[in-house]
Design a protein around this motif. Structure first.
Motif, PDB file in Angstrom:
ATOM      1  N   VAL A 133     -11.586  17.672   3.565  1.00 24.33           N
ATOM      2  CA  VAL A 133     -10.507  18.188   4.403  1.00 24.33           C
ATOM      3  C   VAL A 133      -9.183  17.682   3.839  1.00 24.33           C
ATOM      4  CG1 VAL A 133      -9.566  18.336   6.723  1.00 24.33           C
ATOM      5  CG2 VAL A 133     -12.032  18.119   6.416  1.00 24.33           C
ATOM      6  N   ARG A 134      -8.244  18.598   3.662  1.00 20.94           N
ATOM      7  CA  ARG A 134      -6.932  18.203   3.132  1.00 20.94           C
ATOM      8  C   ARG A 134      -6.040  17.671   4.255  1.00 20.94           C
ATOM      9  NH1 ARG A 134      -3.611  21.727  -0.639  1.00 20.94           N
ATOM     10  NH2 ARG A 134      -3.357  22.992   1.228  1.00 20.94           N
ATOM     11  N   PHE A 135      -5.142  16.742   3.896  1.00 21.30           N
ATOM     12  CA  PHE A 135      -4.155  16.234   4.842  1.00 21.30           C
ATOM     13  C   PHE A 135      -2.865  15.910   4.096  1.00 21.30           C
ATOM     14  CE2 PHE A 135      -6.483  12.526   3.341  1.00 21.30           C
ATOM     15  CZ  PHE A 135      -5.488  11.594   3.085  1.00 21.30           C
ATOM     16  N   ARG A 136      -1.757  15.899   4.838  1.00 23.83           N
ATOM     17  CA  ARG A 136      -0.448  15.601   4.252  1.00 23.83           C
ATOM     18  C   ARG A 136      -0.356  14.120   3.923  1.00 23.83           C
ATOM     19  NH1 ARG A 136       3.818  19.130   4.721  1.00 23.83           N
ATOM     20  NH2 ARG A 136       4.781  17.585   3.360  1.00 23.83           N
ATOM     21  N   TRP A 137      -0.117  13.823   2.649  1.00 26.82           N
ATOM     22  CA  TRP A 137      -0.039  12.435   2.198  1.00 26.82           C
ATOM     23  C   TRP A 137       1.396  11.957   2.376  1.00 26.82           C
ATOM     24  CZ3 TRP A 137      -4.090   9.427   0.244  1.00 26.82           C
ATOM     25  CH2 TRP A 137      -3.713   8.179  -0.255  1.00 26.82           C
ATOM     26  N   THR A 138       1.700  11.377   3.519  1.00 26.79           N
ATOM     27  CA  THR A 138       3.052  10.898   3.815  1.00 26.79           C
ATOM     28  C   THR A 138       3.267   9.453   3.416  1.00 26.79           C
ATOM     29  OG1 THR A 138       2.293  10.434   6.068  1.00 26.79           O
ATOM     30  CG2 THR A 138       3.397  12.539   5.680  1.00 26.79           C
ATOM     31  N   ARG A 139       2.179   8.685   3.281  1.00 27.19           N
ATOM     32  CA  ARG A 139       2.272   7.293   2.848  1.00 27.19           C
ATOM     33  C   ARG A 139       0.877   6.829   2.440  1.00 27.19           C
ATOM     34  NH1 ARG A 139       3.024   3.991   8.575  1.00 27.19           N
ATOM     35  NH2 ARG A 139       1.533   5.190   9.791  1.00 27.19           N
ATOM     36  N   PRO A 140       0.786   5.817   1.588  1.00 22.99           N
ATOM     37  CA  PRO A 140      -0.542   5.327   1.176  1.00 22.99           C
ATOM     38  C   PRO A 140      -1.254   4.620   2.313  1.00 22.99           C
ATOM     39  CG  PRO A 140       1.208   3.952   0.259  1.00 22.99           C
ATOM     40  CD  PRO A 140       1.884   5.131   0.888  1.00 22.99           C
ATOM     41  N   LEU A 141      -2.569   4.521   2.174  1.00 28.32           N
ATOM     42  CA  LEU A 141      -3.355   3.841   3.200  1.00 28.32           C
ATOM     43  C   LEU A 141      -2.978   2.372   3.306  1.00 28.32           C
ATOM     44  CD1 LEU A 141      -6.960   5.291   2.749  1.00 28.32           C
ATOM     45  CD2 LEU A 141      -5.286   5.841   4.498  1.00 28.32           C
ATOM     46  N   GLY A 142      -2.824   1.714   2.197  1.00 24.25           N
ATOM     47  CA  GLY A 142      -2.363   0.329   2.214  1.00 24.25           C
ATOM     48  C   GLY A 142      -3.389  -0.669   2.695  1.00 24.25           C
ATOM     49  N   GLY A 143      -4.678  -0.415   2.445  1.00 20.67           N
ATOM     50  CA  GLY A 143      -5.697  -1.377   2.864  1.00 20.67           C
ATOM     51  C   GLY A 143      -7.090  -0.779   2.760  1.00 20.67           C
ATOM     52  N   ASN A 144      -8.051  -1.572   3.172  1.00 16.94           N
ATOM     53  CA  ASN A 144      -9.446  -1.148   3.155  1.00 16.94           C
ATOM     54  C   ASN A 144      -9.758  -0.343   4.416  1.00 16.94           C
ATOM     55  OD1 ASN A 144      -9.910  -2.564   0.728  1.00 16.94           O
ATOM     56  ND2 ASN A 144     -10.272  -4.472   1.863  1.00 16.94           N
TER      57      ASN A 144
END
Length: 397
Positions: A133-144
């Motif tokens: 499923v695609r989603f808008r990448w507005t910021r990195p996850l930044g963790g596990n």
């Protein structure tokens, strides 16, 4: 620390239809399991997660549509229900309505979830039975990654990732303390004289909300036109909620970043916003006025501000202290005289004893700060008696 990352999903038509089915299955499991728990309680018995999970596995043989949903999401629904019953009580947990509760379901196992970034603006996530499923990448996850929750809000689908960012609570920032008063006319007033507020609904949107509500009341329940009106109503309300959330997060970040201790009133918002209708035998008084006050309190987001303060304080090295709210708006911060007549109006405070005049919200914020300093200076948290005031303990020889 654990934190959340929310992204806008771009589901295909088939994926959106399947997500609705998963949400319906989770809602049915929640309501059925809640009714079962209540029935056991009425008979003096008890049933927990383990037994309900076993019975749900057997029910899939009679109800094949339950097997269409990922098993982990149904099991997580039962776990969430058990946690809610332990926290609030079995008879206080609410039902999940088909029309009032948005579809939501959680994938608890990160081993079955894969997240990739495919371009500068887009990422994709692989979910059980939903696929990529695609989603808008507005910021990195930044963790596990710990888990993922799919939910529908205002006609749009979102995914929230719970991640462990690897950070620890910040050391105290050493800033000055501040008292915060949450109001109806002004959302936030601080003891240092600052007042923060924002209009979350424009006049045009308010008029449109009234028209949509009137149209909704005239339409037949269950009709397609009523469903379309409810969708428009939900999209507009989602826009208002997003503005409120942004304002509360920005305000909480500013307060916890600039101050080492933020003192707030320990308000029972659920009790304050309870309906005043009463019962047919004992009808309430001033019902319309109380209803307007309830809407004003909820519109300012008092509970959301406290939640944002506690979240931001972990990262900004601040401390949140709650104090009793009694008489903070009637007490003079200059001389300590307390009387209802001191507060002449919503905005004006004039002490009848010493003549001290100030903005009513700022005067209340100063009283809140003084209560917080007194509490932390004694070493307690305004709960019970101070440790220094406990009776001495005598030890037998």
């Amino acid at each position: 620390m654990l934190t959340g990352r929310r992204y806008l999903l771009a589901l295909t038509a088939e994926q959106e239809e399947f997500a609705e089915k998963i949400g319906d299955a989770c809602r049915t499991v929640w309501n059925t399991a809640l009714e079962q728990r209540r029935e056991y309680r009425r008979r003096g018995g008890f049933i927990g997660y383990v037994e309900q999970a076993r019975q749900m596995a057997e029910a899939k043989k009679d109800f094949p549509w339950l097997s269409e949903a990922p098993s982990h999401t149904l099991q997580q629904t039962l776990r969430d229900l058990e946690k809610a019953c332990k926290t609030h009580g079995t008879f206080k947990v609410r039902w999940r309505s088909k029309h009032k509760s948005a579809p939501t379901f959680r994938f608890p196992d990160p081993k079955h979830i894969a997240v990739e970034r495919i371009s500068r603006r887009w990422g994709r996530v692989k979910l059980p039975k939903l696929g990529w499923v695609r989603f808008r990448w507005t910021r990195p996850l930044g963790g596990n990654l710990r888990n993922a929750t799919v939910l529908k809000d205002g006609g749009r689908w979102y995914i929230s990732f719970c991640v462990e960012d690897g950070l620890v609570a910040s050391v105290p920032n050493g800033g000055p303390p501040v008292g915060v008063d949450r109001g109806v006319a002004i959302a936030v007033a601080t003891s240092d004289g600052q007042m923060r507020d924002r209009k979350f609904v424009t006049p045009g949107e308010a008029a449109r909300l009234r028209r949509l509500q009137q149209r909704l009341d005239r339409q037949k329940k269950g009709s397609n036109r009523r469903a379309a009106t409810r969708a428009k109503f939900a999209r507009l309300n989602a826009r208002v909620r997003n503005r409120r959330t942004d304002f509360l997060a920005w305000t909480a970040n500013q307060l916890t970043r600039d101050h080492g201790m933020v003192v707030v009133e320990d308000l029972k918002i659920r009790n304050m916003t309870a309906s005043a209708k009463g019962s047919p035998a004992e009808p309430g008084t001033h019902v319309r006025a109380k209803g307007g006050l309830n809407r004003a309190i909820l519109a300012k987001g008092w509970g959301g501000l406290l939640f944002s303060l506690e979240h931001k304080a972990r990262y900004n090295g601040s401390r949140i202290v709650r104090v009793p709210p009694a008489y903070t708006s009637q007490t003079c911060n200059s001389c300590g005289h307390c009387a209802p007549e001191n507060r002449e109006s919503q905005a004006v405070f004039r002490c009848r004893a010493c003549g001290h005049q100030a903005n009513a919200d700022i005067n209340a914020a100063c009283n809140i700060l003084a209560a917080g300093l007194a509490v932390t200076g004694r070493g307690d948290l305004a709960v019970g008696r101070s440790a220094k005031r406990q009776p001495p303990v005598t030890v037998a020889a």
